[in-house]
Structure formats: C-alpha cells, structure tokens
Design a protein around this motif. Structure first.
Motif, PDB file in Angstrom:
ATOM      1  N   GLU A  55       5.001  12.130 -11.205  1.00  0.00           N
ATOM      2  CA  GLU A  55       4.584  12.857 -12.397  1.00  0.00           C
ATOM      3  C   GLU A  55       4.027  11.844 -13.401  1.00  0.00           C
ATOM      4  N   PRO A  56       3.191  12.284 -14.333  1.00  0.00           N
ATOM      5  CA  PRO A  56       2.584  11.342 -15.287  1.00  0.00           C
ATOM      6  C   PRO A  56       3.601  10.504 -16.070  1.00  0.00           C
ATOM      7  N   TYR A  57       4.690  11.118 -16.552  1.00  0.00           N
ATOM      8  CA  TYR A  57       5.686  10.366 -17.322  1.00  0.00           C
ATOM      9  C   TYR A  57       6.372   9.314 -16.446  1.00  0.00           C
ATOM     10  N   SER A  58       6.736   9.682 -15.215  1.00  0.00           N
ATOM     11  CA  SER A  58       7.385   8.749 -14.305  1.00  0.00           C
ATOM     12  C   SER A  58       6.441   7.621 -13.912  1.00  0.00           C
ATOM     13  N   ARG A  59       5.178   7.952 -13.699  1.00  0.00           N
ATOM     14  CA  ARG A  59       4.173   6.936 -13.360  1.00  0.00           C
ATOM     15  C   ARG A  59       4.017   5.938 -14.507  1.00  0.00           C
ATOM     16  N   LYS A  60       3.987   6.451 -15.744  1.00  0.00           N
ATOM     17  CA  LYS A  60       3.871   5.583 -16.922  1.00  0.00           C
ATOM     18  C   LYS A  60       5.068   4.638 -16.998  1.00  0.00           C
ATOM     19  N   THR A  61       6.264   5.155 -16.747  1.00  0.00           N
ATOM     20  CA  THR A  61       7.472   4.336 -16.772  1.00  0.00           C
ATOM     21  C   THR A  61       7.429   3.269 -15.682  1.00  0.00           C
ATOM     22  N   ALA A  62       6.974   3.634 -14.485  1.00  0.00           N
ATOM     23  CA  ALA A  62       6.882   2.677 -13.386  1.00  0.00           C
ATOM     24  C   ALA A  62       5.916   1.549 -13.718  1.00  0.00           C
ATOM     25  N   TYR A  63       4.755   1.893 -14.260  1.00  0.00           N
ATOM     26  CA  TYR A  63       3.784   0.862 -14.642  1.00  0.00           C
ATOM     27  C   TYR A  63       4.316  -0.024 -15.771  1.00  0.00           C
ATOM     28  N   LYS A  64       5.030   0.577 -16.718  1.00  0.00           N
ATOM     29  CA  LYS A  64       5.596  -0.186 -17.830  1.00  0.00           C
ATOM     30  C   LYS A  64       6.624  -1.188 -17.317  1.00  0.00           C
ATOM     31  N   ARG A  65       7.500  -0.757 -16.414  1.00  0.00           N
ATOM     32  CA  ARG A  65       8.521  -1.649 -15.866  1.00  0.00           C
ATOM     33  C   ARG A  65       7.886  -2.735 -14.995  1.00  0.00           C
ATOM     34  N   PHE A  66       6.861  -2.377 -14.244  1.00  0.00           N
ATOM     35  CA  PHE A  66       6.188  -3.373 -13.425  1.00  0.00           C
ATOM     36  C   PHE A  66       5.548  -4.449 -14.297  1.00  0.00           C
ATOM     37  N   THR A  67       4.973  -4.040 -15.425  1.00  0.00           N
ATOM     38  CA  THR A  67       4.351  -4.993 -16.332  1.00  0.00           C
ATOM     39  C   THR A  67       5.379  -5.978 -16.867  1.00  0.00           C
ATOM     40  N   LEU A  68       6.597  -5.502 -17.101  1.00  0.00           N
ATOM     41  CA  LEU A  68       7.650  -6.387 -17.589  1.00  0.00           C
ATOM     42  C   LEU A  68       8.039  -7.442 -16.565  1.00  0.00           C
ATOM     43  N   ILE A  69       8.120  -7.057 -15.278  1.00  0.00           N
ATOM     44  CA  ILE A  69       8.597  -8.002 -14.257  1.00  0.00           C
ATOM     45  C   ILE A  69       7.455  -8.750 -13.556  1.00  0.00           C
ATOM     46  N   SER A  70       6.231  -8.349 -13.761  1.00  0.00           N
ATOM     47  CA  SER A  70       5.125  -8.973 -13.048  1.00  0.00           C
ATOM     48  C   SER A  70       4.892 -10.422 -13.463  1.00  0.00           C
ATOM     49  N   ARG A  71       5.341 -10.791 -14.651  1.00  0.00           N
ATOM     50  CA  ARG A  71       5.177 -12.169 -15.114  1.00  0.00           C
ATOM     51  C   ARG A  71       6.016 -13.147 -14.314  1.00  0.00           C
ATOM     52  N   ILE A  72       7.058 -12.670 -13.681  1.00  0.00           N
ATOM     53  CA  ILE A  72       7.924 -13.533 -12.868  1.00  0.00           C
ATOM     54  C   ILE A  72       7.134 -13.998 -11.678  1.00  0.00           C
TER      55      ILE A  72
ATOM     56  N   PHE B 147       0.831  -1.199   0.000  1.00  0.00           N
ATOM     57  CA  PHE B 147       0.000   0.000   0.000  1.00  0.00           C
ATOM     58  C   PHE B 147       0.868   1.252   0.000  1.00  0.00           C
ATOM     59  N   GLU B 148       2.012   1.206   0.683  1.00  0.00           N
ATOM     60  CA  GLU B 148       2.930   2.333   0.665  1.00  0.00           C
ATOM     61  C   GLU B 148       3.479   2.549  -0.736  1.00  0.00           C
ATOM     62  N   LEU B 149       3.804   1.463  -1.442  1.00  0.00           N
ATOM     63  CA  LEU B 149       4.336   1.572  -2.789  1.00  0.00           C
ATOM     64  C   LEU B 149       3.315   2.169  -3.745  1.00  0.00           C
ATOM     65  N   SER B 150       2.080   1.722  -3.656  1.00  0.00           N
ATOM     66  CA  SER B 150       1.069   2.238  -4.569  1.00  0.00           C
ATOM     67  C   SER B 150       0.807   3.718  -4.310  1.00  0.00           C
ATOM     68  N   ALA B 151       0.881   4.151  -3.072  1.00  0.00           N
ATOM     69  CA  ALA B 151       0.695   5.564  -2.766  1.00  0.00           C
ATOM     70  C   ALA B 151       1.846   6.385  -3.339  1.00  0.00           C
ATOM     71  N   ASP B 152       3.064   5.841  -3.297  1.00  0.00           N
ATOM     72  CA  ASP B 152       4.212   6.533  -3.854  1.00  0.00           C
ATOM     73  C   ASP B 152       4.097   6.677  -5.369  1.00  0.00           C
ATOM     74  N   ILE B 153       3.607   5.641  -6.035  1.00  0.00           N
ATOM     75  CA  ILE B 153       3.477   5.685  -7.486  1.00  0.00           C
ATOM     76  C   ILE B 153       2.456   6.740  -7.899  1.00  0.00           C
ATOM     77  N   GLU B 154       1.376   6.843  -7.165  1.00  0.00           N
ATOM     78  CA  GLU B 154       0.338   7.817  -7.510  1.00  0.00           C
ATOM     79  C   GLU B 154       0.804   9.252  -7.350  1.00  0.00           C
ATOM     80  N   SER B 155       1.824   9.472  -6.543  1.00  0.00           N
ATOM     81  CA  SER B 155       2.312  10.834  -6.339  1.00  0.00           C
ATOM     82  C   SER B 155       3.360  11.251  -7.376  1.00  0.00           C
TER      83      SER B 155
END
Length: 81
Positions: free
Chosen positions: A64-81, A54-62
């Motif tokens: 900037e839009p470009y950084s948030r997009k990058t974070a979600y993109k990278r998470f999508t890459l590693i989430s399959r593991i 929950f702390e991580l998700s709150a940090d991601i929401e805070s």
C-alpha cells in the motif's frame, strides 16, 4: 566477496558490511540481531545472491502507498551503512 554483497546458503541470507584480513562483519537479514564478526572460512559455502534484490523490489511495489513510503524511509536510514 566485497562490501554490501548479499550471500545466501540454504535458507540463510546475510549481508557483508566490512571485510578484514581473516574475518567479515555480517548481518543476518532473516533475524533482528546485531552485526557480528565471523571468520571467512565460516561463510565459505555461501554464494553471492543478486536475484534476491529483484524479489524484494517487487514486494515493495505491491505494498500500500503508506507502507511503501515507510519502507523507503527506513531503507534510506540504513542505506548509508
């Protein structure tokens, strides 16, 4: 303990990737290192940590839009593991 659990002990945070009979494949979330096999007894003092997500998700929401997009993109890459 099961796959994808977050375990915390003091300042250390690890994620369980795989479990065998006497060992566990873990990755240290605080360091940029390869996953490693450790014995189950070595992490016996670790506790399952669910509130950290929950702390991580709150940090991601805070972010900037470009950084948030990058974070979600990278998470999508590693989430399959």
């Amino acid at each position: 303990m099961k796959n994808n659990d977050l375990l915390k002990y003091e300042n250390s945070l690890i994620r369980v990737l795989d479990i065998k009979e006497t060992s566990v494949l873990v990755i240290d979330c605080n360091k940029k290192s390869m996953p490693k096999w450790v014995s189950i007894s070595a992490i016996s003092e670790y506790e399952i940590c669910s509130d950290y997500l929950f702390e991580l998700s709150a940090d991601i929401e805070s972010l900037e839009p470009y950084s948030r997009k990058t974070a979600y993109k990278r998470f999508t890459l590693i989430s399959r593991i």
